[in-house]
Motif scaffolding. Structure first.
Motif, PDB file in Angstrom:
ATOM      1  N   PHE A  22       0.873  -1.171   0.000  1.00 47.86           N
ATOM      2  CA  PHE A  22       0.000   0.000   0.000  1.00 47.86           C
ATOM      3  C   PHE A  22       0.910   1.221   0.000  1.00 47.86           C
ATOM      4  O   PHE A  22       1.827   1.313   0.823  1.00 47.86           O
ATOM      5  CB  PHE A  22      -0.867   0.040   1.271  1.00 47.86           C
ATOM      6  N   LYS A  23       0.676   2.148  -0.904  1.00 45.46           N
ATOM      7  CA  LYS A  23       1.448   3.401  -0.892  1.00 45.46           C
ATOM      8  C   LYS A  23       0.935   4.243   0.253  1.00 45.46           C
ATOM      9  O   LYS A  23      -0.266   4.459   0.386  1.00 45.46           O
ATOM     10  CB  LYS A  23       1.253   4.135  -2.231  1.00 45.46           C
ATOM     11  N   ASP A  24       1.836   4.712   1.083  1.00 47.69           N
ATOM     12  CA  ASP A  24       1.434   5.405   2.311  1.00 47.69           C
ATOM     13  C   ASP A  24       2.205   6.718   2.447  1.00 47.69           C
ATOM     14  O   ASP A  24       3.427   6.735   2.258  1.00 47.69           O
ATOM     15  CB  ASP A  24       1.709   4.508   3.522  1.00 47.69           C
ATOM     16  N   HIS A  34       4.669   6.194   5.884  1.00 45.39           N
ATOM     17  CA  HIS A  34       5.693   5.142   5.902  1.00 45.39           C
ATOM     18  C   HIS A  34       6.192   4.773   4.500  1.00 45.39           C
ATOM     19  O   HIS A  34       6.923   3.807   4.356  1.00 45.39           O
ATOM     20  CB  HIS A  34       5.148   3.889   6.592  1.00 45.39           C
ATOM     21  N   TYR A  41       5.733   2.874   2.108  1.00 37.86           N
ATOM     22  CA  TYR A  41       5.056   1.652   1.680  1.00 37.86           C
ATOM     23  C   TYR A  41       4.682   0.818   2.899  1.00 37.86           C
ATOM     24  O   TYR A  41       5.421   0.772   3.887  1.00 37.86           O
ATOM     25  CB  TYR A  41       5.946   0.806   0.759  1.00 37.86           C
ATOM     26  N   ILE A  42       3.536   0.149   2.792  1.00 36.38           N
ATOM     27  CA  ILE A  42       3.117  -0.825   3.801  1.00 36.38           C
ATOM     28  C   ILE A  42       3.161  -2.187   3.116  1.00 36.38           C
ATOM     29  O   ILE A  42       2.536  -2.385   2.070  1.00 36.38           O
ATOM     30  CB  ILE A  42       1.711  -0.482   4.340  1.00 36.38           C
ATOM     31  N   HIS A  70      -8.302  11.779   7.130  1.00 38.47           N
ATOM     32  CA  HIS A  70      -7.805  10.404   7.084  1.00 38.47           C
ATOM     33  C   HIS A  70      -8.611   9.502   8.028  1.00 38.47           C
ATOM     34  O   HIS A  70      -9.272   9.970   8.950  1.00 38.47           O
ATOM     35  CB  HIS A  70      -6.318  10.352   7.415  1.00 38.47           C
ATOM     36  N   ASN A  92      -6.448   3.898   7.464  1.00 36.91           N
ATOM     37  CA  ASN A  92      -5.058   4.346   7.237  1.00 36.91           C
ATOM     38  C   ASN A  92      -4.196   4.044   8.456  1.00 36.91           C
ATOM     39  O   ASN A  92      -3.094   3.498   8.353  1.00 36.91           O
ATOM     40  CB  ASN A  92      -4.977   5.863   7.028  1.00 36.91           C
ATOM     41  N   GLY A 148      -0.967   1.542   9.278  1.00 37.94           N
ATOM     42  CA  GLY A 148       0.285   2.136   9.739  1.00 37.94           C
ATOM     43  C   GLY A 148       0.827   1.461  10.981  1.00 37.94           C
ATOM     44  O   GLY A 148       2.039   1.212  11.097  1.00 37.94           O
ATOM     45  N   GLU A 199       2.295  -1.822  10.041  1.00 35.10           N
ATOM     46  CA  GLU A 199       3.590  -1.701   9.368  1.00 35.10           C
ATOM     47  C   GLU A 199       4.720  -1.418  10.349  1.00 35.10           C
ATOM     48  O   GLU A 199       5.811  -1.989  10.238  1.00 35.10           O
ATOM     49  CB  GLU A 199       3.527  -0.605   8.292  1.00 35.10           C
ATOM     50  N   ASP A 248       2.469   5.822  15.147  1.00 30.29           N
ATOM     51  CA  ASP A 248       1.780   6.060  13.876  1.00 30.29           C
ATOM     52  C   ASP A 248       0.857   7.273  13.959  1.00 30.29           C
ATOM     53  O   ASP A 248       0.913   8.156  13.111  1.00 30.29           O
ATOM     54  CB  ASP A 248       0.966   4.845  13.427  1.00 30.29           C
ATOM     55  N   ARG A 296       1.030  10.517  11.556  1.00 30.68           N
ATOM     56  CA  ARG A 296      -0.054  10.567  10.559  1.00 30.68           C
ATOM     57  C   ARG A 296      -0.934  11.795  10.787  1.00 30.68           C
ATOM     58  O   ARG A 296      -1.302  12.504   9.847  1.00 30.68           O
ATOM     59  CB  ARG A 296      -0.881   9.275  10.655  1.00 30.68           C
TER      60      ARG A 296
END
Length: 433
Positions: free
Chosen positions: A14-16, A19, A21-22, A59, A63, A67, A70, A176, A180
């Motif tokens: 997942f593009k985050d 972070h 990437y997850i 968000h 999400n 996070g 991850e 996180d 975030r």
């Protein structure tokens, strides 16, 4: 291959924004993300009413849950793996608990819980153990596995090290949400050197400890948390929106109990108002459903409900003044009386709201909430409680900060309205003139 050990044929990412990437390789994690109970978290905002103050704060709990997963994955795969104090058999259990820790949150989370006396952790437990898609997947790992995950999240498990990764004074959950929430609100307060903290984390029998060399990164993390609470989470405008949201739900419940004839029947709330909510009913509620009712209730005959809904939907929020309930209780009683004389119901339009936070605390036996302190791992392998080594942390340890504000509708107190004299007295008491 056993389901617990099954990997995807190709890693999913997942593009985050936080972070980058997850990463997901475990079949069980990928399947849990796809359940309807987990997907529901896309429709629950992480920061409740804060989007009315910081417009980027849109968000979701979805999400954030990814996070937390991850961060935990990186700790146990990149830092703990191979260390004798870490049992790799707990890997999937830890990842599942991290992913699912917020599964039971309702719409507008804490405001909603307060009004109806709910606890999102109870609902998390019910989702994990009940007849749900999540439960079916966890059962594929093993017959007792759902209960083990639930115990980690409820902090009743004997696996204290695993619990501390997800719920302690320095955990993946906080790491996180601070970053975030800072990213999406556009503030700089929540940023700290997480990479450094992860590198110096070490597993011990009952908790994660931090190497002494990482103390300054931990100080930065604690100060970030302190600033985020007072600059974002307790922002008075967001709290004003929360006050109105809470009062809408209280009013709707009261009208229901009085057999008021709603133009738009609160079908999704019926079992809640009756105190008979089922898990199925609860899972049907998300913020889009709540906002639909607020939109419709603007047209209700009841003037209080319709006005409060208009205020929330159109962001016509209450104003506030600083207030000291211990020394100004007589003023509050006088204001209550004047509001009634002015035809403004103080139950809904004169509200004291308090914010309180304890940024860091050490272990105090016998207290209602015993906080496990952050321990530093010294070069000689001795453990030292953080505030004994850090002057910065020592300065704020155990010091609770509390703030009180009095919220009111400024437009109802305007000069050009009826009952001018009474409203002048109100404004004078509120020191508005």
């Amino acid at each position: 291959m056993a389901y617990a050990a099954e990997k995807l044929s190709e890693e999913k990412v997942f593009k985050d924004p936080v972070h980058r990437y997850i990463h997901v390789r475990d079949r069980a994690i990928w399947d849990l993300i796809g359940t309807k109970e987990f997907q529901r978290l896309r429709r629950i905002k992480q920061l409740g009413t804060t989007f009315l103050t910081f417009h980027g704060a849109e968000h979701s709990r979805f999400n954030h849950s990814l996070g937390v997963y991850e961060i935990v994955r990186r700790i146990i795969d990149d830092v703990f793996a191979g260390r004798p104090e870490w049992n790799d058999d707990d890997r999937l259990l830890t990842l599942c608990a991290a992913l699912l820790h917020d599964l039971g949150h309702g719409p507008f989370s804490h405001s909603f819980e307060k009004v109806f006396d709910f606890d999102h952790e109870d609902f998390t437990n019910k989702i994990i153990l009940g007849e749900t898609e999540v439960n079916k997947i966890l059962l594929k790992v093993g017959p007792g596995f759902p209960a083990k995950v639930a115990e980690i999240i409820a902090k009743t498990s004997e696996k204290k090290l695993v619990i501390s990764l997800i719920s302690s004074q320095i955990d993946a959950d906080r790491m996180d949400y601070l970053q975030r929430d800072a990213y999406f609100t556009g503030v700089s307060y929540g940023h700290f050197d997480m990479e450094r903290i992860l590198r110096v984390m070490r597993p011990r029998e009952d908790q994660v400890v931090i190497k002494k060399s990482g103390m300054h990164a931990v100080e930065d993390y604690i100060m970030s948390r302190y600033q985020m609470y007072w600059q974002v989470y307790f922002h008075p405008v967001s709290r004003s929106a929360e006050v109105i949201l809470t009062k809408i739900l209280h009013r709707a419940k009261q009208l229901f109990e009085e057999n008021y004839a709603f133009k738009y029947d609160p079908l999704h709330f019926t079992s809640i108002f009756l105190g008979q909510v089922t898990l199925e009913d609860y899972l049907k509620l998300d913020e889009s459903v709540i906002l639909y009712y607020f939109q419709m209730w603007q047209e209700e005959v009841d003037s209080i409900l319709s006005d409060l809904c208009r205020r929330f939907v159109n962001r016509n929020l209450f104003k506030f003044v600083e207030f000291d309930p211990a020394n100004e209780y007589k003023k509050l009683a006088e204001l209550n009386s004047l509001f009634k004389k002015a035809g403004i119901d103080p139950e809904y339009y004169l509200v004291v709201d308090s914010s309180s936070d304890l940024p860091y605390d050490f272990y105090r036996p016998g207290e209602e909430e015993e906080r496990l302190p952050i321990h530093l791992l010294m070069k000689n392998e001795e453990l030292r409680e953080l505030s004994r080594e850090s002057e910065i942390v020592d300065a704020i340890s155990g010091k609770r900060r509390t703030d009180h504000k009095l919220y009111y509708p400024a437009d109802y107190l305007a000069d050009n309205s009826t009952k001018k004299n009474i409203k002048q007295q109100i404004r004078a008491l509120l020191e508005l003139e």
